[in-house]
Scaffold this active site. Structure first.
Site, PDB file in Angstrom:
ATOM      1  N   ASP A  24       0.810  -0.980  -0.032  1.00 40.30           N
ATOM      2  CA  ASP A  24       0.117  -0.036  -0.187  1.00 40.30           C
ATOM      3  C   ASP A  24       0.888   1.179   0.046  1.00 40.30           C
ATOM      4  OD1 ASP A  24      -1.683   1.988   0.710  1.00 40.30           O
ATOM      5  OD2 ASP A  24      -2.338   1.190   2.543  1.00 40.30           O
ATOM      6  N   LYS A  88       3.103  11.218  -3.569  1.00 44.63           N
ATOM      7  CA  LYS A  88       1.893  10.534  -4.276  1.00 44.63           C
ATOM      8  C   LYS A  88       0.981  11.378  -5.151  1.00 44.63           C
ATOM      9  CE  LYS A  88      -1.547   6.975  -3.425  1.00 44.63           C
ATOM     10  NZ  LYS A  88      -2.244   6.043  -2.386  1.00 44.63           N
ATOM     11  N   GLU A 187      -7.325   0.685  -4.431  1.00 41.63           N
ATOM     12  CA  GLU A 187      -7.212   0.338  -3.179  1.00 41.63           C
ATOM     13  C   GLU A 187      -8.675  -0.284  -2.522  1.00 41.63           C
ATOM     14  OE1 GLU A 187      -5.968   4.460  -2.083  1.00 41.63           O
ATOM     15  OE2 GLU A 187      -3.994   4.252  -2.853  1.00 41.63           O
ATOM     16  N   ASP A 247     -13.266   5.767   2.386  1.00 38.16           N
ATOM     17  CA  ASP A 247     -11.894   5.729   2.884  1.00 38.16           C
ATOM     18  C   ASP A 247     -11.779   7.104   3.464  1.00 38.16           C
ATOM     19  OD1 ASP A 247      -9.196   5.947   3.217  1.00 38.16           O
ATOM     20  OD2 ASP A 247      -8.599   4.812   1.151  1.00 38.16           O
TER      21      ASP A 247
END
Ligand code: AMP
Length: 660
Positions: A24, A88, A187, A247
């Site tokens: 991850d 990211k 994800e 999330d």
């Protein structure tokens, strides 16, 4: 009960020599996990921590990484321009794409070839892929140290909304770290895989089912899931599951609606819609808490930093406690504030409103309604906030899955995908029946089994208990798995507290514990005190961490030790009853004066009690349960008259109500 699978059906070649790990690669933190037949597990670094901050410090002289993870993050204040965090956000993007992010980044971002965003440290220009590669290489080293073999293959997760360029950049980062990226997985899909969704072929309501190459006649028990504690479950999983993944992390919020389907080559996902906000998360709640604690912000950066830490700490405490005391320095004096759960809820509500608005949009774009969803999964540290869980449950009309750690679930799922690609077949057969009995600890270290091994899923069971001590306001619920009779021989799945029980005499509170294993094999345990309505709830994935061999061993141990276990369980029960009886008899004796009870009779009762007490105090090995029971029965018979005398005294008054 299904036919026993043959070994070759359930045991895949465990390719420990060339594993495919799951990674991850997060905006804030990254994790690596590995999956064996026993299920997925996180790999810790040398410091024992599983999460690695996605932060890299670059040496301005050489342009090479000099610190990764905690070392880089902890020294960020000393090297703001050389410490690269949140990279990211730059992966596979052009400078114009990330214009909004630039003001939050302390390092320089410049335009590279082909309209790509690059990082500049000193005179060196680096791609986000190169920075990512430093983090991936560190995770790879950790995996190699842990597994003891070279690690050259990985599955890496990316947000569902990543476009082709962002996915390609992630692959390239893997390659730079010496990893063959076997698959890029969304994800939310990884989170679903961690729960085993989409992993097994769908079970029809009744009739034969194929799993692991064995024809199974699965008895499904649809009634078990009517009115269920996890908010309703279709009778069994459908061939394609529709899943929402919510999330909420520290800085970002995403919701994804996806379909997951099983094929001969593993699970296949289709992302129907994603929505969210790249600037919404737990950090916003920290800021709201800071304002609540100190409406006038402290002037010094050190005090502000301390206030921020205090605010986050109080927020986290309020997820499990009703109040949190805070003391911080502001404006030259110490401010003391007591915050309550209600305060946190009020601050969180506006943020949660924004996430739910995104959920509404996502459902609409996906062309589904909440009722069409098979499951809702929570990911990200901020989903530990009870108010978030409550409101998400209310919004979707179902209790979301929370059994797995919300920070770890994506990495665990990536590892599951890696294991599938490596040819490891999970013990999917385990999911069609409950492989090992499930129960809770009762007084004295015995286990009360609520659901016995080999029950078809879904399954549900309820058991009633009470308290053992007067005025007890808290009960610890210890959830166990195994075939043995005593806690010490079973496997702990979870513990949780049911608190806030109003003080009552022992035995009066009505505790109801409900176990529910749904069609995906997820166990949800609810404890409720009926007089006060207090509840507590926990979820677990009981099949994680056990191989088929270990299950078989635990079953066999149950048989081998059956006789001795029964003896010990019986002794525990005898001791408990003996203690209660002795307490009762002692109170009755104390209540009666010499003129109310003949001395000889009193002596006789005391002798009977002493005989029983000797059994209570003796070592297990020295006690014959039959003799113990006989002594109890003798004591019971011998005290009948004592009870009568006490009742007669009570009826006469005046000290009505004091009898034990
Ligand atoms: P993530 O980005 O998924 O690692 O999530 C980190 C965020 O989760 C931070 O804002 C943390 O403060 C928050 N968080 C972690 N644990 C808790 C908790 N028990 N209660 C509330 N927030 C938490």
């Amino acid at each position: 009960m299904p036919d026993a699978p043959t070994d070759s059906d359930v045991h895949a070649p465990v390719t420990a020599s060339d594993p495919i790990v799951g990674i991850d690669l997060g905006t804030t933190n990254s994790l690596v996990a590995h999956c064996t037949a026993a299920g997925p597990r996180l790999i810790a670094g040398p410091d024992g921590r599983t999460s690695l901050p996605s932060v890299v410090r670059i040496d301005p002289a050489t342009g090479s990484p000099v610190a990764v993870g905690h070392a880089a993050r902890d020294a960020a204040a000393d090297h703001p321009a050389d410490t690269i965090a949140s990279f990211k956000r730059l992966m596979g993007r052009g400078l114009a794409d990330v214009a909004d992010d630039l003001d939050t980044l302390a390092y320089a971002v410049v335009e590279g070839p082909h309209d790509t965003a690059r990082v500049k440290v000193g005179d060196h220009v680096l791609s986000p892929q190169e920075i990512s590669a430093a983090v991936l290489a560190e995770l790879r080293r950790r995996a190699e140290a842990d597994l003891g073999v070279p690690v050259a293959r990985a599955v890496i997760t990316v947000p569902a909304y990543f476009d082709d360029a962002q996915r390609q950049a992630t692959r390239d980062a893997g390659r730079l770290a010496g990893l063959d990226v076997r698959r890029i997985v969304n994800e939310p899909t990884a989170a679903a895989l961690a729960y085993g969704l989409g992993e097994r072929s769908a079970a029809p309501t009744t009739g034969p089912q194929r799993a692991g190459g064995v024809s199974l006649n699965v008895k499904v028990n649809p009634a078990a899931c009517a009115d269920d504690a996890t908010g309703g479950d279709a009778p069994t999983s459908s061939p394609t599951q529709t899943i929402a993944v919510y999330d909420l992390g520290g800085g970002t919020f995403d919701v994804s609606i996806l379909k997951l389907r099983q094929t001969d080559h593993g699970a296949v996902d289709q992302v129907l819609a994603t929505d969210g906000d790249t600037r919404l998360g737990g950090d916003d709640l920290d800021r709201a808490m800071m304002d609540r604690i100190a409406p006038t912000p402290p002037a010094s950066p050190a005090d502000r930093q301390a206030l921020r830490r205090c605010a986050e700490d109080a927020k986290i405490r309020l997820s499990t406690e009703d109040t949190a005391e805070v003391a911080v320095a502001a404006g030259g004096k110490t401010v003391r504030v007591t915050l309550t759960r209600a305060d946190l809820d009020a601050l969180a509500d506006p943020l949660i409103d924004r996430t739910l608005a995104a959920c509404t949009r996502a459902l609409k774009n996906a062309g589904v309604t909440a009722a069409d969803l098979d499951r809702v999964i929570l990911v990200g540290g901020s989903t530990r906030i009870p108010r978030v869980r409550e409101r998400v449950a209310e919004f979707f009309g179902t209790t979301p899955y929370t059994a797995l750690n919300p920070d770890e679930v994506v990495a665990l799922g990536a590892a599951v995908q890696g294991a599938t690609l490596a040819g490891l077949r999970r013990d999917s057969v385990l999911l069609d029946v409950i492989p090992l009995s499930l129960g809770i600890e009762t007084m004295g270290g015995a286990v009360a089994k609520l659901i016995v091994a080999n029950t078809a899923i879904p399954a549900r069971a309820t058991e009633r208990f009470s308290t053992y001590a007067d005025g007890q306001t808290k009960v610890k619920i210890h959830v166990l798995q195994g075939e043995r009779e005593l806690v010490e021989d079973c496997r702990t799945l979870a513990t949780f507290d049911l608190t806030g029980i109003p003080p009552m005499p022992a035995g009066l509170p009505k505790l109801v514990v409900t176990f529910l294993v749904d069609a995906n094999g997820i166990l949800s345990v609810q404890a409720r005190e009926e007089r006060s309505g207090r509840r507590a709830h926990v979820q677990v994935v009981p099949h994680h961490g056990l191989t088929r061999d270990e299950v078989a061993q635990m079953e066999a141990d149950g048989f081998t030790h059956a006789r001795e276990d029964m003896r010990r369980h019986r002794l525990i029960d005898l001791r408990l009853n003996a203690r209660l009886d002795i307490r009762n008899i002692t109170r009755q004796l104390e209540r009666l004066g010499p003129d109310e009870l003949e001395p000889d009779y009193r002596t006789q009762v005391e002798a009977d009690v002493a005989a029983v007490r000797a059994f209570v105090d003796a070592d297990d090995d020295a006690v014959d349960p039959d003799a113990f029971q006989a002594a109890m029965e003798a004591m019971d018979r011998g005290t009948l008259r004592l009870a009568e005398v006490n009742i007669a005294k009570t009826l006469k008054g005046p000290e009505r109500g004091n009898a034990g």
